[in-house]
Design a protein around this motif. Structure first.
Motif, PDB file in Angstrom:
ATOM      1  N   VAL A   1       0.824  -1.205   0.000  1.00 50.70           N
ATOM      2  CA  VAL A   1       0.000   0.000   0.000  1.00 50.70           C
ATOM      3  C   VAL A   1       0.860   1.258   0.000  1.00 50.70           C
ATOM      4  N   ILE A   2       0.225   2.347  -0.364  1.00 47.31           N
ATOM      5  CA  ILE A   2       0.827   3.682  -0.291  1.00 47.31           C
ATOM      6  C   ILE A   2       0.041   4.509   0.719  1.00 47.31           C
ATOM      7  N   PHE A   3       0.734   5.245   1.574  1.00 40.16           N
ATOM      8  CA  PHE A   3       0.076   6.207   2.451  1.00 40.16           C
ATOM      9  C   PHE A   3      -0.234   7.460   1.628  1.00 40.16           C
ATOM     10  N   ALA A   4      -1.491   7.842   1.563  1.00 43.46           N
ATOM     11  CA  ALA A   4      -1.907   8.961   0.731  1.00 43.46           C
ATOM     12  C   ALA A   4      -1.277  10.276   1.193  1.00 43.46           C
TER      13      ALA A   4
ATOM     14  N   THR B   1      -6.128   5.188  -6.878  1.00 43.26           N
ATOM     15  CA  THR B   1      -5.732   3.787  -6.706  1.00 43.26           C
ATOM     16  C   THR B   1      -5.061   3.264  -7.963  1.00 43.26           C
ATOM     17  N   THR B   2      -5.555   3.690  -9.136  1.00 46.94           N
ATOM     18  CA  THR B   2      -4.914   3.303 -10.396  1.00 46.94           C
ATOM     19  C   THR B   2      -3.485   3.826 -10.466  1.00 46.94           C
TER      20      THR B   2
ATOM     21  N   TYR C   1       1.717  -0.980  -6.283  1.00 51.15           N
ATOM     22  CA  TYR C   1       0.996  -1.088  -5.024  1.00 51.15           C
ATOM     23  C   TYR C   1      -0.473  -1.379  -5.313  1.00 51.15           C
ATOM     24  N   GLN C   2      -1.080  -2.212  -4.472  1.00 52.39           N
ATOM     25  CA  GLN C   2      -2.458  -2.621  -4.740  1.00 52.39           C
ATOM     26  C   GLN C   2      -3.503  -1.657  -4.170  1.00 52.39           C
ATOM     27  N   GLN C   3      -3.175  -0.981  -3.100  1.00 57.68           N
ATOM     28  CA  GLN C   3      -4.160  -0.140  -2.444  1.00 57.68           C
ATOM     29  C   GLN C   3      -3.520   1.096  -1.846  1.00 57.68           C
ATOM     30  N   ILE C   4      -4.395   1.994  -1.361  1.00 62.91           N
ATOM     31  CA  ILE C   4      -3.973   3.225  -0.689  1.00 62.91           C
ATOM     32  C   ILE C   4      -4.511   3.208   0.734  1.00 62.91           C
ATOM     33  N   ILE C   5      -3.681   3.592   1.693  1.00 64.06           N
ATOM     34  CA  ILE C   5      -4.193   3.895   3.028  1.00 64.06           C
ATOM     35  C   ILE C   5      -4.468   5.388   3.050  1.00 64.06           C
ATOM     36  N   TRP C   6      -5.737   5.717   3.192  1.00 65.45           N
ATOM     37  CA  TRP C   6      -6.159   7.112   3.120  1.00 65.45           C
ATOM     38  C   TRP C   6      -5.808   7.842   4.396  1.00 65.45           C
ATOM     39  N   THR C   7      -5.441   9.083   4.229  1.00 65.04           N
ATOM     40  CA  THR C   7      -5.117   9.955   5.350  1.00 65.04           C
ATOM     41  C   THR C   7      -6.170  11.044   5.459  1.00 65.04           C
ATOM     42  N   ASP C   8      -6.140  11.796   6.562  1.00 63.78           N
ATOM     43  CA  ASP C   8      -7.132  12.851   6.749  1.00 63.78           C
ATOM     44  C   ASP C   8      -6.976  13.921   5.666  1.00 63.78           C
TER      45      ASP C   8
END
Length: 356
Positions: free
Chosen positions: A179-182, A209-210, A217-224
């Motif tokens: 994952v990527i931290f947004a 996400t694309t 990376y398959q997904q994003i960890i969303w941040t505030d």
């Protein structure tokens, strides 16, 4: 087609099942659907008599408000079958309450509880053969509501359609994901509809996400949305961090979905004596924990995937890899949840709902 009637549902049965054309050993998530679907329309200020009929296309006006203003909400649920052929739902009351909470936020009329549960159970009885026993097998259930009024003025619709469709499923993610931290894009904002399962929430995730997927990376960890300093959700899942032997997860707010799997894991952690803190989780805290060896694991939690371990995360150009320990909390919680859902372990909290 044969027509019958339950107490409140008009039923038209499919003349022939298509189940024999399905390879249950090679299912792509959400691409195969069962023989029947549940439909109920909201007209003249009230929900009409529901019906169950063969799954298939439907006619809808191109000016239907759902296409223009996104008035649509949905839920994700699963049905399970044990080795004796008994069928169970997992905490369906939570899904019912949440779809009505989502509907209220989108100015959609709430759906009657009696219609919801009778519709679900009648549909599952008709398509019971599609629910395969065994850990990892399930029938994914998609209740949803769309605005059907043919009008393109910018206001809430006066007619809606509530539906339930069903899709046989196996494990959603078979391997750990990266994952990527947004840092730029946001899933939701204060005062918005992030807590609701509104269709637009998910459509807005697809582009960032694309971009992440193009980087491996398959997904994003969303941040505030305000500062991008606090971690909130992972793709379409809630997120947990294990620092030392302690679990940490972000609190519910108007940006974060009140996940059924999330609250179940928090309860299971309490049952097992595992400390679980529900509080804001900063990006820096997790990066520091990764650097000093205190970060043991990260995993997502949701209906489709149940529990999805994360093997690495990236932030600010640096990748941090996870050890993927054999005694991970992710494995423990997933095993416990699947055992309860498939009627193979004790259900001390009364979460199983048998379809009889």
């Amino acid at each position: 087609m044969s027509k019958t009637t339950s107490n409140s549902i008009h039923i038209t049965k499919a003349t022939q099942s298509k189940i024999d054309t399905v390879n249950f050993d090679d299912l792509q998530f959400g691409r195969v659907f069962t023989d029947h679907m549940f439909v109920c329309d909201f007209e003249d200020g009230q929900w009409q008599r529901p019906e169950i009929k063969p799954y298939g296309p439907m006619t809808i006006d191109p000016s239907a408000r759902v296409f223009h203003y996104g008035q649509a909400v949905f839920e994700g649920m699963k049905a399970y079958k044990d080795n004796d052929g008994r069928v169970f739902l997992f905490r369906p009351d939570e899904n019912f309450q949440r779809i009505n909470k989502s509907s209220a936020r989108m100015a959609i009329p709430e759906f009657p509880e009696s219609y919801f549960f009778e519709g679900l159970e009648t549909l599952l009885k008709l398509d019971s053969a599609w629910i395969k026993p065994g850990i990892g097998n399930s029938l994914y259930l998609r209740p949803f509501v769309i605005a059907t009024e043919p009008a393109i003025s910018a206001s809430p619709a006066v007619t809606y359609r509530f539906m339930i469709i069903c899709s046989p499923a196996k494990s959603y993610y078979s391997d750990a994901v990266k994952v990527i931290f947004a840092q730029k894009y946001s899933r939701s904002a204060d005062g918005g509809v992030g807590f609701a399962k509104a269709a637009g929430n998910y459509g807005a995730q697809f582009y960032p996400t694309t971009l992440a997927q193009k980087r491996g990376y398959q997904q994003i960890i969303w941040t505030d949305a305000n500062t991008h300093e606090y971690l909130e959700e992972a793709g379409t899942m809630n997120i947990f961090f294990r620092v030392g032997d302690k679990l940490i997860t972000a609190p519910n707010n108007d940006r974060i979905l009140d996940g059924v799997t999330r609250k179940s894991i928090i309860q299971l952690a309490s049952d097992m004596g595992i400390a679980c803190e529900v509080r804001r989780v900063s990006v820096q805290e997790i990066k520091d924990a990764a650097k000093n060896g205190e970060l043991k694991e990260i995993f997502g939690a949701g209906t489709a995937a149940v529990v999805s371990p994360i093997s690495a995360f990236e932030h600010d150009g640096q990748e941090y890899k996870m050890a993927m320990e054999d005694d991970s909390y992710a494995k423990i919680f997933k095993s416990r949840l699947l055992g309860i859902q498939h009627n193979e372990q004790d259900d001390t909290h009364g979460w199983r709902h048998e379809v009889v």
